[in-house]
Design a protein around this motif. Structure first.
Motif, PDB file in Angstrom:
ATOM      1  N   ARG A  59      13.743  -1.281  17.007  1.00 50.56           N
ATOM      2  CA  ARG A  59      13.084  -1.804  15.803  1.00 50.56           C
ATOM      3  C   ARG A  59      13.135  -0.800  14.647  1.00 50.56           C
ATOM      4  O   ARG A  59      13.480  -1.139  13.519  1.00 50.56           O
ATOM      5  N   PHE A  60      12.791   0.453  14.916  1.00 50.22           N
ATOM      6  CA  PHE A  60      12.670   1.446  13.847  1.00 50.22           C
ATOM      7  C   PHE A  60      13.889   2.348  13.702  1.00 50.22           C
ATOM      8  O   PHE A  60      14.052   2.989  12.661  1.00 50.22           O
ATOM      9  N   GLY A  61      14.730   2.423  14.748  1.00 50.99           N
ATOM     10  CA  GLY A  61      15.842   3.353  14.679  1.00 50.99           C
ATOM     11  C   GLY A  61      15.334   4.789  14.675  1.00 50.99           C
ATOM     12  O   GLY A  61      14.166   5.069  14.946  1.00 50.99           O
ATOM     13  N   TRP A  62      16.248   5.728  14.377  1.00 45.91           N
ATOM     14  CA  TRP A  62      15.855   7.133  14.335  1.00 45.91           C
ATOM     15  C   TRP A  62      15.240   7.408  12.970  1.00 45.91           C
ATOM     16  O   TRP A  62      15.898   7.880  12.054  1.00 45.91           O
ATOM     17  N   SER A  63      13.962   7.101  12.821  1.00 47.26           N
ATOM     18  CA  SER A  63      13.328   7.115  11.508  1.00 47.26           C
ATOM     19  C   SER A  63      12.032   7.900  11.526  1.00 47.26           C
ATOM     20  O   SER A  63      11.580   8.391  12.565  1.00 47.26           O
ATOM     21  N   ASP A  64      11.407   7.971  10.344  1.00 45.57           N
ATOM     22  CA  ASP A  64      10.149   8.697  10.207  1.00 45.57           C
ATOM     23  C   ASP A  64       9.007   8.047  10.978  1.00 45.57           C
ATOM     24  O   ASP A  64       8.064   8.708  11.376  1.00 45.57           O
ATOM     25  N   MET A  65       9.088   6.731  11.207  1.00 47.37           N
ATOM     26  CA  MET A  65       7.992   6.010  11.841  1.00 47.37           C
ATOM     27  C   MET A  65       8.072   6.019  13.362  1.00 47.37           C
ATOM     28  O   MET A  65       7.063   5.840  14.035  1.00 47.37           O
ATOM     29  N   LEU A  66       9.253   6.257  13.918  1.00 47.90           N
ATOM     30  CA  LEU A  66       9.421   6.109  15.365  1.00 47.90           C
ATOM     31  C   LEU A  66       8.504   7.021  16.191  1.00 47.90           C
ATOM     32  O   LEU A  66       7.855   6.525  17.126  1.00 47.90           O
ATOM     33  N   PRO A  67       8.404   8.330  15.925  1.00 46.44           N
ATOM     34  CA  PRO A  67       7.523   9.164  16.759  1.00 46.44           C
ATOM     35  C   PRO A  67       6.072   8.677  16.752  1.00 46.44           C
ATOM     36  O   PRO A  67       5.421   8.626  17.806  1.00 46.44           O
ATOM     37  N   ALA A  68       5.563   8.320  15.572  1.00 48.02           N
ATOM     38  CA  ALA A  68       4.179   7.840  15.489  1.00 48.02           C
ATOM     39  C   ALA A  68       4.018   6.535  16.262  1.00 48.02           C
ATOM     40  O   ALA A  68       2.998   6.322  16.940  1.00 48.02           O
ATOM     41  N   ALA A  69       5.013   5.647  16.171  1.00 46.47           N
ATOM     42  CA  ALA A  69       4.936   4.374  16.880  1.00 46.47           C
ATOM     43  C   ALA A  69       4.911   4.591  18.393  1.00 46.47           C
ATOM     44  O   ALA A  69       4.151   3.927  19.115  1.00 46.47           O
ATOM     45  N   LEU A  70       5.724   5.514  18.891  1.00 52.91           N
ATOM     46  CA  LEU A  70       5.759   5.781  20.328  1.00 52.91           C
ATOM     47  C   LEU A  70       4.450   6.390  20.812  1.00 52.91           C
ATOM     48  O   LEU A  70       3.918   6.000  21.865  1.00 52.91           O
ATOM     49  N   VAL A  71       3.921   7.343  20.053  1.00 52.73           N
ATOM     50  CA  VAL A  71       2.647   7.965  20.430  1.00 52.73           C
ATOM     51  C   VAL A  71       1.527   6.930  20.426  1.00 52.73           C
ATOM     52  O   VAL A  71       0.713   6.853  21.366  1.00 52.73           O
ATOM     53  N   LEU A  72       1.468   6.126  19.368  1.00 48.20           N
ATOM     54  CA  LEU A  72       0.431   5.104  19.272  1.00 48.20           C
ATOM     55  C   LEU A  72       0.535   4.111  20.425  1.00 48.20           C
ATOM     56  O   LEU A  72      -0.473   3.754  21.044  1.00 48.20           O
ATOM     57  N   THR A  73       1.742   3.673  20.733  1.00 50.06           N
ATOM     58  CA  THR A  73       1.935   2.703  21.807  1.00 50.06           C
ATOM     59  C   THR A  73       1.507   3.261  23.153  1.00 50.06           C
ATOM     60  O   THR A  73       0.834   2.584  23.934  1.00 50.06           O
ATOM     61  N   ALA A  74       1.881   4.504  23.429  1.00 53.81           N
ATOM     62  CA  ALA A  74       1.485   5.121  24.696  1.00 53.81           C
ATOM     63  C   ALA A  74      -0.039   5.188  24.814  1.00 53.81           C
ATOM     64  O   ALA A  74      -0.614   4.839  25.851  1.00 53.81           O
ATOM     65  N   GLY A  75      -0.691   5.633  23.751  1.00 50.59           N
ATOM     66  CA  GLY A  75      -2.147   5.711  23.780  1.00 50.59           C
ATOM     67  C   GLY A  75      -2.798   4.347  23.948  1.00 50.59           C
ATOM     68  O   GLY A  75      -3.772   4.200  24.703  1.00 50.59           O
TER      69      GLY A  75
END
Length: 274
Positions: free
Chosen positions: A93-109
């Protein structure tokens, strides 16, 4: 994103899912996620490395502890598989972008919080606050890397606004919402505010509607009443993840319908795959 990186992120999701299972099992009871070493909760036999491979070990062991043969809950492979699937979906969805790390952390939590709420009707602060801190750190890094500092202001406004609304609902009628849900609303505002306020609204509406739908279905089946307690955090988490994955086209459609003269993509549905 190159297929190789997608596979790597999927494997990362499996590893993170295994860690989330440890957190779900220990954090509500006040335990450490680092020590002691993972062991069977019944016979206390330490789990060997060969028996700690996400999903695979659960299947090879026949879903039972190697030592005492007590059944291993299906939650373990489900959390691992779901984490991997969502990580891959968000990478696409986000590709290698500025939002991807935050999205992964948020999803895991959110997955860990949803599992805790489903099992124990509990949204531990020891899970909410680290997720909030790591998500905010990822967004701060994204702002520094892209120069989009104004998005941090929107993020902060969404976090404060969501917290305030849920705090008011909790203050008016504590039976409606636990304070864990209030904290969770602030986390959702932080995690989704970077994308825009509509993503937060989408998440809250989708989560509330899903909770209402499940409640009505349970009452229709005779398995619940109007006073039956439901884990609202599960539905809020699901709504937030849905906002991350499918929020853009839905918001784009809504804005095109509400403003038939609008052209191009809405500001809240920008492409973050820079």
């Amino acid at each position: 994103m190159p297929p190789t990186l997608v596979v790597i992120i999927g494997l990362l999701g499996l590893a993170v899912g295994s860690f989330l299972n440890v957190a779900v099992s220990r954090v509500p009871a006040g335990g450490s996620v680092v020590r002691p070493r993972s062991a069977c909760p019944r016979c206390a036999t330490p789990i060997a490395a060969r028996d700690n491979i996400p999903i695979v070990s659960w299947l090879l062991l026949g879903r039972r502890c190697r030592a005492c043969r007590v059944p291993i809950p299906a939650r373990y492979p489900l959390v691992e598989a779901l984490t991997a699937i969502l990580f891959v979906a968000e990478a696409l969805r986000f590709g290698w972008s500025d939002m991807l790390p935050a999205a992964l952390v948020l999803t895991a939590g959110l997955l860990a919080l949803a599992a805790c709420d489903a099992e124990q009707f509990l949204l531990p602060r020891r899970l909410i606050y680290p997720t909030l801190g790591l998500t905010a750190a990822c967004l701060l890094t994204a702002a520094a890397a892209t120069g989009q500092w104004h998005r941090l202001g929107v993020t902060a406004a969404c976090a404060v606004g969501a917290f305030a609304v849920f705090f008011t609902l909790h203050w008016v009628r504590p039976a409606w919402l636990g304070f864990g849900d209030v904290r969770l609303a602030g986390l959702l505002g932080t995690g989704l505010g970077w994308l825009g306020p509509w993503y937060l609204i989408f998440a809250l509406l989708a989560g509330s509607f899903a909770g209402l739908l499940v409640g009505v279905a349970l009452m229709a089946a005779g398995r619940a009443t109007r006073h039956t307690r439901l884990p609202f955090g599960v539905f809020l988490a699901a709504g937030a993840i849905a906002a991350l994955l499918v929020g853009a086209p839905v918001i784009h459609w809504y804005e095109s319908v509400s403003d038939p003269y609008a052209t191009g993509a809405p500001l809240t549905a920008v492409d973050h795959r820079s």
